[in-house]
Design a protein around this motif. Structure first.
Motif, PDB file in Angstrom:
ATOM      1  N   ASP A   1      -6.307  18.211   2.874  1.00  0.00           N
ATOM      2  CA  ASP A   1      -5.296  18.843   3.974  1.00  0.00           C
ATOM      3  C   ASP A   1      -4.784  20.166   3.676  1.00  0.00           C
ATOM      4  O   ASP A   1      -4.455  20.629   4.575  1.00  0.00           O
ATOM      5  CB  ASP A   1      -4.361  17.602   4.186  1.00  0.00           C
ATOM      6  CG  ASP A   1      -4.644  16.501   4.596  1.00  0.00           C
ATOM      7  OD1 ASP A   1      -5.664  16.299   5.126  1.00  0.00           O
ATOM      8  OD2 ASP A   1      -4.031  15.446   4.516  1.00  0.00           O
TER       9      ASP A   1
ATOM     10  N   TYR B   1      -0.212   4.548  -0.689  1.00  0.00           N
ATOM     11  CA  TYR B   1      -0.661   5.818  -0.802  1.00  0.00           C
ATOM     12  C   TYR B   1      -0.141   6.807   0.171  1.00  0.00           C
ATOM     13  O   TYR B   1       0.148   7.938  -0.417  1.00  0.00           O
ATOM     14  CB  TYR B   1      -2.144   5.540  -0.524  1.00  0.00           C
ATOM     15  CG  TYR B   1      -3.069   5.133  -1.647  1.00  0.00           C
ATOM     16  CD1 TYR B   1      -3.612   6.324  -2.268  1.00  0.00           C
ATOM     17  CD2 TYR B   1      -3.357   3.861  -2.011  1.00  0.00           C
ATOM     18  CE1 TYR B   1      -4.729   6.308  -3.550  1.00  0.00           C
ATOM     19  CE2 TYR B   1      -3.976   3.783  -3.389  1.00  0.00           C
ATOM     20  CZ  TYR B   1      -4.941   4.757  -3.995  1.00  0.00           C
ATOM     21  OH  TYR B   1      -5.591   4.489  -5.067  1.00  0.00           O
ATOM     22  N   ASP B   2       0.048   6.426   1.365  1.00  0.00           N
ATOM     23  CA  ASP B   2       0.644   7.558   2.411  1.00  0.00           C
ATOM     24  C   ASP B   2       2.052   7.847   1.713  1.00  0.00           C
ATOM     25  O   ASP B   2       2.347   9.010   2.126  1.00  0.00           O
ATOM     26  CB  ASP B   2       0.698   6.976   3.717  1.00  0.00           C
ATOM     27  CG  ASP B   2      -0.705   6.638   4.252  1.00  0.00           C
ATOM     28  OD1 ASP B   2      -1.647   7.306   3.848  1.00  0.00           O
ATOM     29  OD2 ASP B   2      -0.690   5.887   5.468  1.00  0.00           O
ATOM     30  N   GLU B   3       2.789   6.932   1.539  1.00  0.00           N
ATOM     31  CA  GLU B   3       4.088   7.223   0.945  1.00  0.00           C
ATOM     32  C   GLU B   3       4.111   8.156  -0.277  1.00  0.00           C
ATOM     33  O   GLU B   3       4.726   9.082  -0.446  1.00  0.00           O
ATOM     34  CB  GLU B   3       4.858   5.837   0.762  1.00  0.00           C
ATOM     35  CG  GLU B   3       6.242   6.199   0.234  1.00  0.00           C
ATOM     36  CD  GLU B   3       6.888   4.590  -0.371  1.00  0.00           C
ATOM     37  OE1 GLU B   3       7.842   4.653  -1.106  1.00  0.00           O
ATOM     38  OE2 GLU B   3       6.427   3.711   0.471  1.00  0.00           O
TER      39      GLU B   3
ATOM     40  N   ASP C   1       0.979  -1.060  -0.009  1.00  0.00           N
ATOM     41  CA  ASP C   1       0.027   0.118  -0.108  1.00  0.00           C
ATOM     42  C   ASP C   1       0.933   1.273  -0.077  1.00  0.00           C
ATOM     43  O   ASP C   1       1.597   1.489   0.995  1.00  0.00           O
ATOM     44  CB  ASP C   1      -0.957  -0.037   1.163  1.00  0.00           C
ATOM     45  CG  ASP C   1      -1.707   1.212   1.295  1.00  0.00           C
ATOM     46  OD1 ASP C   1      -1.702   2.077   0.437  1.00  0.00           O
ATOM     47  OD2 ASP C   1      -2.523   1.206   2.068  1.00  0.00           O
TER      48      ASP C   1
ATOM     49  N   GLN D   1       1.741  10.008  -1.297  1.00  0.00           N
ATOM     50  CA  GLN D   1       1.234  11.478  -0.892  1.00  0.00           C
ATOM     51  C   GLN D   1       2.278  12.381  -0.377  1.00  0.00           C
ATOM     52  O   GLN D   1       2.424  13.507  -0.514  1.00  0.00           O
ATOM     53  CB  GLN D   1      -0.204  11.385  -0.341  1.00  0.00           C
ATOM     54  CG  GLN D   1      -1.090  10.811  -1.410  1.00  0.00           C
ATOM     55  CD  GLN D   1      -2.527  10.222  -0.376  1.00  0.00           C
ATOM     56  OE1 GLN D   1      -2.351   9.957   0.705  1.00  0.00           O
ATOM     57  NE2 GLN D   1      -3.527   9.968  -1.448  1.00  0.00           N
ATOM     58  N   ALA D   2       2.945  11.889   0.558  1.00  0.00           N
ATOM     59  CA  ALA D   2       3.905  12.442   1.461  1.00  0.00           C
ATOM     60  C   ALA D   2       5.237  13.059   0.383  1.00  0.00           C
ATOM     61  O   ALA D   2       5.576  14.222   0.633  1.00  0.00           O
ATOM     62  CB  ALA D   2       4.714  11.642   2.426  1.00  0.00           C
TER      63      ALA D   2
ATOM     64  N   PRO E   1      -6.986  13.129  -0.814  1.00  0.00           N
ATOM     65  CA  PRO E   1      -6.577  13.701   0.607  1.00  0.00           C
ATOM     66  C   PRO E   1      -5.393  14.790   0.577  1.00  0.00           C
ATOM     67  O   PRO E   1      -5.676  15.477   1.558  1.00  0.00           O
ATOM     68  CB  PRO E   1      -5.867  12.350   0.856  1.00  0.00           C
ATOM     69  CG  PRO E   1      -6.393  11.141  -0.076  1.00  0.00           C
ATOM     70  CD  PRO E   1      -6.795  11.912  -1.070  1.00  0.00           C
ATOM     71  N   LEU E   2      -4.486  14.853  -0.248  1.00  0.00           N
ATOM     72  CA  LEU E   2      -3.801  16.035  -0.505  1.00  0.00           C
ATOM     73  C   LEU E   2      -4.576  17.319  -0.314  1.00  0.00           C
ATOM     74  O   LEU E   2      -4.202  18.355   0.448  1.00  0.00           O
ATOM     75  CB  LEU E   2      -2.780  15.824  -1.392  1.00  0.00           C
ATOM     76  CG  LEU E   2      -1.552  14.808  -1.399  1.00  0.00           C
ATOM     77  CD1 LEU E   2      -0.902  14.667  -2.731  1.00  0.00           C
ATOM     78  CD2 LEU E   2      -0.613  15.174  -0.337  1.00  0.00           C
TER      79      LEU E   2
ATOM     80  N   THR F   1      -0.870  14.942 -10.155  1.00  0.00           N
ATOM     81  CA  THR F   1      -0.872  15.556  -8.855  1.00  0.00           C
ATOM     82  C   THR F   1      -0.118  16.793  -8.631  1.00  0.00           C
ATOM     83  O   THR F   1      -0.332  17.896  -8.300  1.00  0.00           O
ATOM     84  CB  THR F   1      -0.498  14.562  -7.666  1.00  0.00           C
ATOM     85  OG1 THR F   1      -1.524  13.204  -7.853  1.00  0.00           O
ATOM     86  CG2 THR F   1      -0.694  14.884  -6.453  1.00  0.00           C
TER      87      THR F   1
END
Length: 464
Positions: free
Chosen positions: A204, A164-166, A162, A168-169, A200-201, A352
């Motif tokens: 935030d 996604y978090d990586e 997964d 997006q960061a 999500p980006l 993005t």
């Protein structure tokens, strides 16, 4: 039964699911892909590490599983990221230094389509010139050179991840998030991958988001995920005006391209957006190199030079941009079609990063997007790309080159097709890689009327 040759495109594989491209074909393509990457890397397929992703199409889970089966049957280790945007597959390949990757997607095509985007190490696309036609020959060889898709050999491994978090960061590092003001933004995901990938980006960042069609749905109940077509972007153009928003952002199906609507509801041309992004990035890294495609407005090189950068004209296409980006050490490259490439993103294209960068630029400068565009619209009058069905495109290009290239003040170049430049206008003609089409782009620096007159004259000669 062989796989139709016409689905093996210049930069990807794409066809109608079940008619031109089915699950058994996917498994064979997965095997062939592993072998092609093995040859490029000079290593046995059992040592390969390959990325895999899929979009939201209804056929994607089964098709991706069969691509994976094919790669595993060749002994490769497959790093499977599941349902992601295409640029997330590029990120997976680049960040983990994988040997290559396969994204199961048909991009912006209608519901019935399926396909695959294929990259080698460094997230550089395979193309018709390197890799894709080799896959076609392997899949359709007689006698077969690939194993029986039903044989079930499973020498390789699968690792599910997964990212996604990586991802997006990593994407957020492109900007200083504290610069972004609470702009009102209409977003249209086209029921593609933009919602989970970029959503999500954007939330935030404290924006006032008006979210539309942000849930992935392979039925595409609202409109096809292709904002390049006016009928698919009319909704967001009207919505921006109706909401009194600062801008609109729309993505294609696999979300590796984003498109902008200004505060007046006007669609932003890709070459003008390239100029705006180039200027912003050159403020961050003065003196850098920037790529732009052969169809683009002179607004791009003029802006890059004025901002102290070095512009490089380039052939259209993922493989050509990504390779040249690496060779030139360019920080950014933009195509008229909405593909934007970034050095800090493994030279890959992203849907993005442009969204984040435009939001940052508008916030820092305190201007509306229409204000940033006005100097370009007042000076550069562009036709956009116009297609004409031509039986013999090379002969027609030669005819146009002979006629216009012999005029006083003409400069002829062949970066991509034929370009003829004069002091106050220029045009480019290129043949389609897959259809009997000739594509014209033309620009005048005199007036809209001059552009239209020259455009009509060129089209009359092309279609004669």
């Amino acid at each position: 039964m062989s796989v139709p040759a016409e689905i093996f495109k210049a930069y990807d594989i794409r066809g109608i699911h079940g008619e031109q491209l089915g699950p058994d074909d996917a498994e064979q393509i997965g095997r062939a892909f592993a072998r092609v990457i093995g040859e490029l890397e000079g290593k046995p397929t059992t040592e390969l590490r390959l990325g895999l992703g899929r979009d939201m199409r209804l056929s994607a889970p089964e098709m991706a599983a069969r691509y994976r089966d094919g790669m595993v049957a060749e002994g490769a280790t497959v790093i499977d990221a599941g349902q992601v945007g295409t640029e997330m597959l590029y990120y997976l390949v680049g960040s983990r230094d994988l040997d290559g990757g396969l994204m199961c997607t048909a991009s912006h095509n209608p519901k019935a389509y399926t396909g695959a985007k294929l990259v080698k190490r460094g997230a550089i696309a395979l193309s018709g010139d390197e890799g894709i036609q080799d896959i076609r020959r392997m899949v359709n060889a007689d006698p077969p050179v690939l194993g029986d898709a039903s044989a079930g050999g499973r020498a390789g491994l699968v690792e599910e991840v997964d990212i996604y978090d990586e991802f997006q960061a990593a994407a957020l590092k492109a900007i200083d998030a504290s610069n972004v003001k609470p702009l009102k933004v209409v977003v249209d995901g086209g029921n593609g991958m933009a919602g989970p990938m970029a959503g999500p980006l954007l939330r935030d960042l404290g924006l006032e988001l008006v979210e539309t069609y942000f849930t992935p749905d392979g039925n595409f109940p609202d409109h096809e995920p292709n904002p390049m077509l006016e009928e698919n972007r009319q909704f967001i153009m009207d919505k921006v005006v109706g909401e009194g928003a600062d801008l609109g952002i729309a993505w294609d199906g696999d979300a590796d391209r984003c498109f902008f609507i200004d505060d007046t509801g006007r669609f932003v041309d890709g070459d003008f957006l390239t100029a705006i992004l180039a200027q912003h990035l050159l403020q961050k890294r003065p003196g850098s190199h920037i790529l732009y495609d052969a169809r683009a407005s002179r607004a791009v090189p003029d802006t890059v030079e004025a901002a102290g950068g070095t512009p490089h004209i380039n052939r259209v296409g993922h493989a050509f941009f990504k390779t040249r980006m690496r060779d030139e050490g360019a920080i950014f490259g933009g195509e008229v079609s909405g593909h934007y490439y970034f050095h800090d993103f493994y030279n890959a294209d992203s849907g993005t990063l442009p969204a984040l960068l435009v939001l940052e630029k508008l916030s820092v400068e305190g201007k509306q997007l229409s204000e940033l565009l006005e100097p370009y619209k007042a000076k550069y009058f562009i036709s956009g790309e116009i297609n004409s069905e031509i039986a013999d495109a090379p002969a027609k290009m030669a005819e146009l080159e002979e006629h216009y290239g012999s005029m006083d003040g003409a400069t002829v170049t062949h970066v991509d097709g034929v370009s003829v430049d004069f002091d106050d206008w220029h045009f480019n003609v290129r043949a389609s890689n897959t259809e009997p089409l000739l594509r014209l782009t033309l620009e005048s620096l005199v007036s809209p009327q001059d552009m239209e007159a020259k455009r009509d004259e060129l089209l009359a000669r092309i279609r004669a």
